[in-house]
Design an enzyme around this catalytic site. Structure first.
Site, PDB file in Angstrom:
ATOM      1  N   LYS A  63     -15.668   3.039 -25.232  1.00 20.36           N
ATOM      2  CA  LYS A  63     -15.423   3.440 -23.743  1.00 20.36           C
ATOM      3  C   LYS A  63     -16.158   4.567 -23.179  1.00 20.36           C
ATOM      4  O   LYS A  63     -15.440   5.377 -22.420  1.00 20.36           O
ATOM      5  CB  LYS A  63     -13.884   3.607 -23.298  1.00 20.36           C
ATOM      6  CG  LYS A  63     -13.134   2.124 -23.852  1.00 20.36           C
ATOM      7  CD  LYS A  63     -11.697   2.137 -23.723  1.00 20.36           C
ATOM      8  CE  LYS A  63     -10.886   2.678 -24.670  1.00 20.36           C
ATOM      9  NZ  LYS A  63      -9.416   2.440 -24.299  1.00 20.36           N
ATOM     10  N   ASP A  75      -2.515   0.835 -28.235  1.00 16.13           N
ATOM     11  CA  ASP A  75      -1.740   0.549 -26.996  1.00 16.13           C
ATOM     12  C   ASP A  75      -1.170  -0.483 -26.867  1.00 16.13           C
ATOM     13  O   ASP A  75      -0.224  -0.957 -26.070  1.00 16.13           O
ATOM     14  CB  ASP A  75      -2.697   1.289 -25.709  1.00 16.13           C
ATOM     15  CG  ASP A  75      -4.126   0.490 -25.705  1.00 16.13           C
ATOM     16  OD1 ASP A  75      -4.283  -0.381 -26.605  1.00 16.13           O
ATOM     17  OD2 ASP A  75      -4.626   0.399 -24.807  1.00 16.13           O
TER      18      ASP A  75
END
Ligand code: ADP
Ligand code: MG
Length: 491
Positions: A194, A229
């Site tokens: 990312k 997550d």
């Protein structure tokens, strides 16, 4: 990743239609040009996601999952063991912290748990955007920043939140990057994704990095659980609903996890009789087979810091959708004079158009597409005609539709893998897929396309049993719950 976090609110200087274009320049450009309409037509066909293609994607996802469970390195999908074998029961009690390092934001949260009766008594959280320069900083600088924000947050503890005297505060650390977990509270960073390029973390235990940084801040705190997550989202959603079997995050990046039976994991070499289940973190962002990709995707990938990797993520997640659209619009400006005879400078800047921008443009229901016009002005510095604005909206829709439908196919792939191992286990009863992440939460068209693909692939009967639903902040509460489950103190 974009440096630009706020767009200027300056209104266009001229009304778009009053800006005459020099004819000569137009003619010069158009002599070598193709039309925007023909670029758009090609985009439609390159991005098409008809049902047979989605079926193949789902099938390939299921096959890659199996390969990843069989042996490490055998598949694009790492299928990482989460070490979360016991999910929260509801008996958890006391004050716990959660800390979430995603791709865009950094969140801190405290949760007061009150056992079966009180459940989640109170929560409080704070959110800070990750300063762009920290994405290229040293590991110590990044973790010191995190620990200092955490320290400030802890200082404000009070009211309904009660830490027990003499106890070290415990944190569930949600870390949304690929980690090779070695126990519930340790894990080595495999690779930043990312857009992160922090030096000195890869190959290190990220829990140790954070514990050391908290020590440097003088905080009496420890990480009890390192939680991906999606794993946090699964634990958090399942705390309220036993039928949650899969969790998917669609935010800056994307990932999915699900409940797997231990005897379906050959690489674990568990005794055949082991039984029980665990949570597998698929790291599905690395999936790559059978995706409908365009020249714009290939160029974006080639220019990225991880070329050839995270192709699914680059096609469906929030960090990239705006950038793909920007690349298409840039081509239309360059080859088809979409915005007049010059190529707007700002439009040439990678990541200047963000996914929230394309989402906002799609919501524009005004006759003249005024919102589209002002975003184009702010982001690209152009005055646009209605005709061009319509093309821009079409490009946004095309990219969002492809992303949403492919994400839906990925979900069906996971469900089909589970169903294939145990007939009736997911399709024969109510099964919940918990969704979280800024992209899913805020982009209604994307969400609709995702749901459409799931329904089309499963058919009307089975889709009645499959509930794809948003579970906001599930991952934060999930991480705090897992810190409680793995507390060093007795409950
Ligand atoms: P992270 O992935 O960093 O944990 P979030 O789950 O909050 O963070 O997701 C943030 C991402 O969600 C942003 O990078 C952006 O791509 C996407 N997003 C945020 N708001 C919107 C919006 N209004 N429309 C579309 N996408 C959005
Ligand atoms: Mg996140």
């Amino acid at each position: 990743m974009s440096v630009i976090t706020a767009t200027s609110a300056v209104p266009p200087l001229h009304s778009p239609r009053s800006a005459p274009r020099p004819r000569v320049a137009m003619m010069v450009r158009s002599s070598s040009a193709v039309s925007a309409a023909s670029i758009l037509t090609k985009l439609h066909s390159d991005c098409a996601t008809p049902l047979p293609l989605l079926r193949q994607v789902a099938h390939a996802m299921a096959a890659d999952m199996r390969a990843g469970l069989a042996a490490d390195g055998a598949s694009d999908l790492k299928m990482i063991l989460s070490f979360v074998d016991s999910l929260p029961t509801g008996d958890e009690n006391g004050l716990y912290y959660a800390l979430d390092l995603g791709g865009t934001n950094f969140r801190v949260m405290r949760v007061q748990l009150g056992g079966k009766e009180g459940r989640v008594v109170a929560t409080e959280f704070d959110q800070v955007p990750i300063p762009h320069e920290l994405m290229f900083a040293t590991s110590e600088e990044l973790f010191d920043f995190i620990a200092s924000k955490l320290a400030k947050f802890v200082e404000k503890e009070g009211g309904k939140f009660e830490s027990r005297p003499g106890r070290t505060r415990e944190v569930g650390f949600t870390f949304s990057f690929a980690v090779k977990q070695t126990s519930i509270n340790s894990g080595v960073l495999i690779k930043w994704t990312k857009g992160f390029a922090v030096s000195g973390t890869e190959g290190r235990d990220v829990v140790a990095c954070l514990n050391e940084a908290m020590g440097r801040q003088g905080l009496n705190m420890r990480v009890s659980a390192l939680v991906n997550d999606t794993v946090g989202a699964l634990a958090g959603a399942r705390y309220w609903d036993d039928n949650v079997m899969v969790a998917v995050i669609l935010g800056t990046g994307t990932n999915a996890s699900y409940v797997e039976r231990v005897d379906n994991i050959p690489k674990l070499h568990a005794p055949k009789s082991a039984g029980g289940s665990t949570i597998i973190n698929t790291e599905w962002g690395a999936f790559s087979r059978g995706l409908p990709l365009t020249e714009f995707d290939r160029e974006m990938d080639a220019a990225s810091i991880n070329p050839g990797q995270q192709i699914f993520e680059k096609t469906i997640s929030g960090m990239y959708l705006g950038e793909i659209v920007r690349r298409v619009l840039h081509r239309m400006a360059k080859d088809a004079t979409l915005f007049g005879d010059s190529i707007p400078e700002k439009l040439q800047m990678p990541f200047s158009l963000r996914t929230p921008d394309i989402c906002t443009m799609q919501q524009d229901s005004s006759k003249d597409l005024e919102v589209v016009g002002s975003i184009l002005y702010d982001v690209a510095g152009v005055n646009s005609k209605l005709e061009s604005r319509k093309i821009v909206v079409d490009v946004c829709e095309t990219i969002a539709k492809r992303g949403g439908r492919l994400a839906g196919a990925g979900i069906v792939g996971i469900l089909q893998k589970m169903e294939g191992d145990s007939k009736g286990a997911v399709f024969g009863k109510r099964t919940v897929v918990a969704m979280d992440g800024g992209l899913y939460e805020h982009y209604p068209e994307y969400r609709r396309h995702l749901q459409d693909a799931v329904t089309e692939l499963l058919g009307p009967e089975i889709s009645k049993n499959i509930i794809v639903q948003h579970s906001k902040d599930g991952s934060g509460i999930g991480a705090a719950l897992l810190a409680a489950t793995n507390s060093i103190y007795p409950h």
